[in-house]
Scaffold this motif. Sequence first.
Motif, mmCIF file in Angstrom:
data_model
loop_
_atom_site.group_PDB
_atom_site.id
_atom_site.type_symbol
_atom_site.label_atom_id
_atom_site.label_comp_id
_atom_site.label_asym_id
_atom_site.label_seq_id
_atom_site.Cartn_x
_atom_site.Cartn_y
_atom_site.Cartn_z
ATOM 1 N N ARG A 44 0.848 -1.193 0.000
ATOM 2 C CA ARG A 44 0.000 0.000 0.000
ATOM 3 C C ARG A 44 0.884 1.243 0.000
ATOM 4 N NH1 ARG A 44 -5.488 -0.467 0.634
ATOM 5 N NH2 ARG A 44 -6.192 -2.501 1.411
ATOM 6 N N LEU A 52 -4.568 -0.432 -7.646
ATOM 7 C CA LEU A 52 -5.983 -0.492 -7.282
ATOM 8 C C LEU A 52 -6.216 0.618 -6.271
ATOM 9 C CD1 LEU A 52 -8.701 -2.052 -7.491
ATOM 10 C CD2 LEU A 52 -7.939 -3.400 -5.519
ATOM 11 N N LYS A 93 -8.941 3.918 -4.618
ATOM 12 C CA LYS A 93 -10.298 4.405 -4.364
ATOM 13 C C LYS A 93 -10.322 5.918 -4.500
ATOM 14 C CE LYS A 93 -11.778 4.042 -0.136
ATOM 15 N NZ LYS A 93 -12.335 3.496 1.133
ATOM 16 N N TRP A 114 -13.836 2.287 -6.697
ATOM 17 C CA TRP A 114 -12.535 1.660 -6.910
ATOM 18 C C TRP A 114 -12.217 1.552 -8.394
ATOM 19 C CZ3 TRP A 114 -8.997 0.212 -3.201
ATOM 20 C CH2 TRP A 114 -9.444 0.263 -1.877
ATOM 21 N N TYR A 121 -9.144 -0.092 -11.113
ATOM 22 C CA TYR A 121 -7.952 -0.914 -11.348
ATOM 23 C C TYR A 121 -7.301 -0.471 -12.653
ATOM 24 C CZ TYR A 121 -5.202 -4.883 -13.047
ATOM 25 O OH TYR A 121 -4.192 -5.669 -13.564
ATOM 26 N N TRP A 148 -18.367 -3.861 -6.421
ATOM 27 C CA TRP A 148 -17.303 -3.962 -5.425
ATOM 28 C C TRP A 148 -17.758 -4.770 -4.206
ATOM 29 C CZ3 TRP A 148 -12.355 -3.458 -5.842
ATOM 30 C CH2 TRP A 148 -11.573 -3.451 -4.677
ATOM 31 N N ILE A 181 -16.077 -8.136 -2.562
ATOM 32 C CA ILE A 181 -15.743 -8.326 -1.150
ATOM 33 C C ILE A 181 -16.398 -9.592 -0.611
ATOM 34 C CG2 ILE A 181 -16.103 -7.406 1.171
ATOM 35 C CD1 ILE A 181 -13.838 -6.038 -0.258
ATOM 36 N N THR A 197 -11.100 -9.727 0.982
ATOM 37 C CA THR A 197 -10.276 -8.549 1.259
ATOM 38 C C THR A 197 -9.905 -7.831 -0.034
ATOM 39 O OG1 THR A 197 -8.123 -9.669 1.090
ATOM 40 C CG2 THR A 197 -9.250 -9.755 3.234
ATOM 41 N N GLU A 198 -9.484 -6.579 0.112
ATOM 42 C CA GLU A 198 -9.031 -5.803 -1.041
ATOM 43 C C GLU A 198 -7.785 -6.431 -1.660
ATOM 44 O OE1 GLU A 198 -8.496 -2.016 0.775
ATOM 45 O OE2 GLU A 198 -10.640 -1.773 1.220
ATOM 46 N N GLU A 199 -6.904 -6.980 -0.818
ATOM 47 C CA GLU A 199 -5.693 -7.618 -1.321
ATOM 48 C C GLU A 199 -6.026 -8.821 -2.199
ATOM 49 O OE1 GLU A 199 -4.520 -5.271 2.241
ATOM 50 O OE2 GLU A 199 -6.142 -6.674 1.793
ATOM 51 N N ILE A 248 -8.786 -9.307 -3.861
ATOM 52 C CA ILE A 248 -9.370 -8.794 -5.103
ATOM 53 C C ILE A 248 -8.264 -8.351 -6.056
ATOM 54 C CG2 ILE A 248 -10.791 -6.959 -6.108
ATOM 55 C CD1 ILE A 248 -12.396 -6.980 -3.457
ATOM 56 N N PHE A 249 -7.260 -7.669 -5.522
ATOM 57 C CA PHE A 249 -6.150 -7.184 -6.345
ATOM 58 C C PHE A 249 -5.389 -8.351 -6.969
ATOM 59 C CE2 PHE A 249 -2.135 -4.338 -6.432
ATOM 60 C CZ PHE A 249 -2.478 -3.844 -7.679
#
Length: 212
Positions: A146, A163, A165, A171, A173, A188, A192, A197-199, A201-202
């Motif tokens: 991050r 990624l 916000k 969000w 990408y 989004w 989730i 988690t966002e990680e 998703i990334f």
Amino acid sequence: MKRHLLILVLITVSIQSFSQNIDTDIFNNLTYESQDRLYKSYFKRNIFGDLIFSDNRSNEVTLKKEYIELKYGHLSDNSQEKNDVFINMIYQYRKDKNYKVTYSIDIFNKIVIEDNRNGKIEIGKDFFGNETYNENVDGESKSIERNFNGALEYKANNENAILEKDSFNKWTYKDSFGNELKFSSKTWNRFINNFGTEENIFHYLINEFLHL
């Protein structure tokens, strides 16, 4: 190696297609045999509390006891979660051959994933408690961290992705292939729900759009 990491992060396989052929032996080990009987796999716990997946294609995945406790808390022998992990491994490795990988925890409480194809992944926390991801395969380094704005950044030798916000909590990408995806709040929230988690998703977006 990127595909092998996600297997233990996400449960994305249709369970029904494999679960019908899973049995439990007298030692509470799980076994699987395909309908054509050409593929067999096993999920056993050793005397140290590690769980080991193996199959008749010489693949082997070792989940060290410390990794299991950190990632899952506990995988009891009769739990559905243990079955789900086994099913994901079957799906992931049934077409592979001679692949061996170990998931462990080092003295700094980092998750360490090492395989027999010169791959190593380390997952830890930065000073602010954010997840960090570092991968090295045949001397090529990749990382996810991050930045100070809270965006997730992926960096490798010849590629990158982000990624982030915006001020409206939407969000986006972007990657070095020229992909740019904007997600509605509804989409989004579904991500989730599916990935947690966002990680995660990334990781999914990188694998889908940057590592085709």
